[in-house]
Scaffold this motif. Structure first.
Motif, mmCIF file in Angstrom:
data_model
loop_
_atom_site.group_PDB
_atom_site.id
_atom_site.type_symbol
_atom_site.label_atom_id
_atom_site.label_comp_id
_atom_site.label_asym_id
_atom_site.label_seq_id
_atom_site.Cartn_x
_atom_site.Cartn_y
_atom_site.Cartn_z
ATOM 1 N N GLY A 168 0.662 -0.920 0.160
ATOM 2 C CA GLY A 168 0.146 0.268 -0.310
ATOM 3 C C GLY A 168 0.948 1.250 -0.227
ATOM 4 N N PRO A 169 1.254 2.161 -1.004
ATOM 5 C CA PRO A 169 2.429 2.951 -1.005
ATOM 6 C C PRO A 169 1.716 3.877 -0.368
ATOM 7 C CG PRO A 169 1.776 1.774 -3.737
ATOM 8 C CD PRO A 169 0.355 1.662 -2.712
ATOM 9 N N SER A 170 0.692 4.144 -0.187
ATOM 10 C CA SER A 170 0.970 5.533 0.572
ATOM 11 C C SER A 170 0.653 5.174 1.774
ATOM 12 C CB SER A 170 -1.195 6.249 0.602
ATOM 13 O OG SER A 170 -1.597 6.360 -1.014
ATOM 14 N N ASP A 171 0.371 3.953 2.709
ATOM 15 C CA ASP A 171 0.850 4.342 3.995
ATOM 16 C C ASP A 171 2.242 3.600 4.281
ATOM 17 O OD1 ASP A 171 -1.588 4.270 6.265
ATOM 18 O OD2 ASP A 171 -2.710 2.719 4.546
ATOM 19 N N LEU A 172 2.489 2.371 3.326
ATOM 20 C CA LEU A 172 4.218 2.939 2.764
ATOM 21 C C LEU A 172 4.694 4.173 3.141
ATOM 22 C CD1 LEU A 172 6.654 0.452 3.129
ATOM 23 C CD2 LEU A 172 6.940 0.383 0.784
ATOM 24 N N MET A 173 4.716 4.790 2.247
ATOM 25 C CA MET A 173 4.926 6.191 2.399
ATOM 26 C C MET A 173 4.968 7.610 3.648
ATOM 27 S SD MET A 173 6.460 9.180 1.053
ATOM 28 C CE MET A 173 6.565 9.398 -1.088
ATOM 29 N N LEU A 174 4.167 6.869 4.325
ATOM 30 C CA LEU A 174 3.812 7.914 5.730
ATOM 31 C C LEU A 174 5.178 6.707 6.495
ATOM 32 C CD1 LEU A 174 -0.477 8.390 6.105
ATOM 33 C CD2 LEU A 174 1.677 9.842 4.982
ATOM 34 N N ALA A 175 5.234 5.431 6.120
ATOM 35 C CA ALA A 175 6.174 4.925 7.299
ATOM 36 C C ALA A 175 7.510 5.079 6.764
ATOM 37 C CB ALA A 175 5.739 2.963 7.322
ATOM 38 N N VAL A 176 8.121 5.438 5.611
ATOM 39 C CA VAL A 176 9.178 5.880 5.299
ATOM 40 C C VAL A 176 9.642 6.985 5.526
ATOM 41 C CG1 VAL A 176 9.692 4.266 3.972
ATOM 42 C CG2 VAL A 176 9.205 6.474 2.868
ATOM 43 N N LEU A 190 10.813 5.760 -0.108
ATOM 44 C CA LEU A 190 9.782 4.617 -0.380
ATOM 45 C C LEU A 190 10.140 3.973 -1.880
ATOM 46 C CD1 LEU A 190 6.301 4.161 -1.078
ATOM 47 C CD2 LEU A 190 6.180 5.544 -2.462
ATOM 48 N N GLU A 191 10.239 4.252 -3.126
ATOM 49 C CA GLU A 191 11.095 3.531 -3.024
ATOM 50 C C GLU A 191 12.119 2.473 -3.193
ATOM 51 O OE1 GLU A 191 9.630 3.599 -6.475
ATOM 52 O OE2 GLU A 191 8.714 5.069 -5.624
ATOM 53 N N ALA A 192 12.687 3.101 -2.405
ATOM 54 C CA ALA A 192 13.986 1.414 -1.903
ATOM 55 C C ALA A 192 13.139 0.609 -0.774
ATOM 56 C CB ALA A 192 15.048 2.494 -0.802
ATOM 57 N N ALA A 193 12.207 1.227 -0.211
ATOM 58 C CA ALA A 193 11.186 0.382 0.673
ATOM 59 C C ALA A 193 10.369 -0.843 -0.264
ATOM 60 C CB ALA A 193 10.121 1.548 1.412
ATOM 61 N N VAL A 194 9.974 0.449 -1.141
ATOM 62 C CA VAL A 194 8.895 -0.158 -2.969
ATOM 63 C C VAL A 194 9.823 -1.911 -3.375
ATOM 64 C CG1 VAL A 194 8.189 -0.871 -5.103
ATOM 65 C CG2 VAL A 194 7.831 0.954 -3.488
ATOM 66 N N GLU A 195 11.420 -1.385 -3.527
ATOM 67 C CA GLU A 195 11.949 -2.524 -4.585
ATOM 68 C C GLU A 195 12.398 -3.404 -3.643
ATOM 69 O OE1 GLU A 195 14.481 -4.751 -6.526
ATOM 70 O OE2 GLU A 195 13.325 -3.353 -6.909
ATOM 71 N N ARG A 196 12.722 -3.040 -1.596
ATOM 72 C CA ARG A 196 12.965 -3.641 -0.885
ATOM 73 C C ARG A 196 12.269 -5.453 -0.662
ATOM 74 N NH1 ARG A 196 13.945 -2.771 5.207
ATOM 75 N NH2 ARG A 196 14.474 -5.205 6.235
ATOM 76 N N THR A 197 10.694 -4.679 -0.707
ATOM 77 C CA THR A 197 9.946 -5.699 -0.306
ATOM 78 C C THR A 197 9.369 -6.144 -1.603
ATOM 79 O OG1 THR A 197 8.537 -3.785 0.634
ATOM 80 C CG2 THR A 197 7.123 -5.929 0.036
ATOM 81 N N ARG A 198 9.635 -5.838 -2.963
ATOM 82 C CA ARG A 198 9.421 -6.764 -4.156
ATOM 83 C C ARG A 198 10.889 -8.172 -4.076
ATOM 84 N NH1 ARG A 198 11.475 -8.511 -8.321
ATOM 85 N NH2 ARG A 198 13.790 -7.364 -7.665
ATOM 86 N N ALA A 199 11.339 -7.704 -3.963
ATOM 87 C CA ALA A 199 12.971 -8.408 -4.181
ATOM 88 C C ALA A 199 12.463 -9.803 -2.986
ATOM 89 C CB ALA A 199 14.574 -7.642 -3.607
ATOM 90 N N ALA A 200 12.552 -9.153 -1.657
ATOM 91 C CA ALA A 200 12.099 -10.048 -1.196
ATOM 92 C C ALA A 200 10.526 -11.469 -0.832
ATOM 93 C CB ALA A 200 11.122 -9.237 1.134
ATOM 94 N N ALA A 201 9.901 -10.780 -1.848
ATOM 95 C CA ALA A 201 8.633 -11.757 -2.364
ATOM 96 C C ALA A 201 9.413 -12.636 -3.738
ATOM 97 C CB ALA A 201 7.451 -10.426 -2.883
ATOM 98 N N GLU A 202 10.035 -12.313 -4.249
ATOM 99 C CA GLU A 202 11.088 -12.770 -4.919
ATOM 100 C C GLU A 202 11.684 -13.925 -4.643
ATOM 101 O OE1 GLU A 202 13.584 -11.542 -8.853
ATOM 102 O OE2 GLU A 202 11.550 -10.524 -9.365
ATOM 103 N N ALA A 203 12.167 -13.721 -3.718
ATOM 104 C CA ALA A 203 13.033 -14.296 -2.742
ATOM 105 C C ALA A 203 12.498 -15.482 -2.487
ATOM 106 C CB ALA A 203 14.431 -13.343 -1.460
#
Length: 251
Positions: A168-176, A190-203
């Motif tokens: 949820g990018p809106s809440d994640l933006m507030l979180a960072v 935000l983009e770093a958090a998005v990429e970290r999450t994507r990479a975690a899912a992929e891994a």
């Protein structure tokens, strides 16, 4: 991509593009569900509907015979998760998951092998009647949208039985640290958090999923490796279309 083929596609490494509904407007939901989206996300958390609305809109999605119905439940709670699945959802998106324990609780609530109570109601129309089949044929996605969720994202991704991480990018933006969802000063964080999450899912071999505001952003996210991407919402699009036509008329 009808019914459980949506689930199979995502489980097999494919992609899905969805649309978001916050209005309890089943006729509109039915119409949008026929345009070619793979799934319709029905919002029981921030959306303007209760359980009856979720049920009506899942029926509207099914009436369109093309898309799958997915519900963002109001909370990480066995009652709401069980009701959404009994009403016919092929997936649940569970908000505010902070820890691996939170994610494991969501999985248990959605699985008969966990804490889901047997009473399939509408779900019996589209998933196997045996609990083990049903467990296999519905998706459980954990939302990553808090500071704690992000800190624990790799652990969350590895929770047994979890099918994906939904940003949820809106809440994640507030979180960072963002002051508001579109805060330009925190875009990089935000983009770093998005990429970290994507990479975690992929891994972890699960689905990286994200919400977007428009088709152009959705395309960018798909190109970056997200496999389940939701676009906008009916309410914001209705307003945007009305505004643009008014502006044209008055130009």
């Amino acid at each position: 991509m009808h019914h459980s083929s949506f689930v199979d596609t995502l489980r097999d490494g494919g992609t899905a593009v969805g649309y978001w509904t916050v209005l309890d407007a089943p006729v509109a939901t039915e119409r949008v569900s026929m345009t070619g989206y793979d799934y319709i996300g029905i919002d029981a958390q921030h959306g303007l509907m209760g359980y009856d609305g979720v049920l009506r809109n899942l029926m509207a999605v099914d009436a369109g015979h093309r898309a799958a119905g997915v519900v963002r439940v109001a909370a990480n709670d066995p009652v709401g998760i069980g009701q959404a699945l009994d009403a016919g959802a092929l997936g649940v998106i569970v908000p505010l998951v902070d820890t691996a324990d939170d994610a494991a609780a969501a999985v248990r609530a959605a699985r008969y092998s966990g804490r889901r109570s047997y009473g399939p109601m509408r779900s019996g129309l589209r998933v196997g009647p045996r609990p083990v089949e049903s467990d296999r044929q519905v998706l459980v996605l954990a939302m990553i949208e808090t500071e704690q969720g992000l800190a624990n994202v790799e652990d969350i991704a590895r929770v047994d039985g979890l099918d994906g991480l939904y940003i949820g990018p809106s809440d994640l933006m507030l979180a960072v640290g963002g002051a508001y969802p579109a805060d330009p000063e925190h875009t990089d964080a935000l983009e770093a958090a998005v990429e970290r999450t994507r990479a975690a899912a992929e891994a972890a071999g699960i689905v990286p999923a994200i919400h977007t505001l428009d088709g152009a952003t959705a395309r960018k996210r798909l190109q970056a490796g997200f496999r389940m991407v939701t676009i906008a919402s009916d309410l914001t699009h209705l307003e945007a279309a009305a505004r643009s036509h008014l502006a044209e008329a008055k130009a």
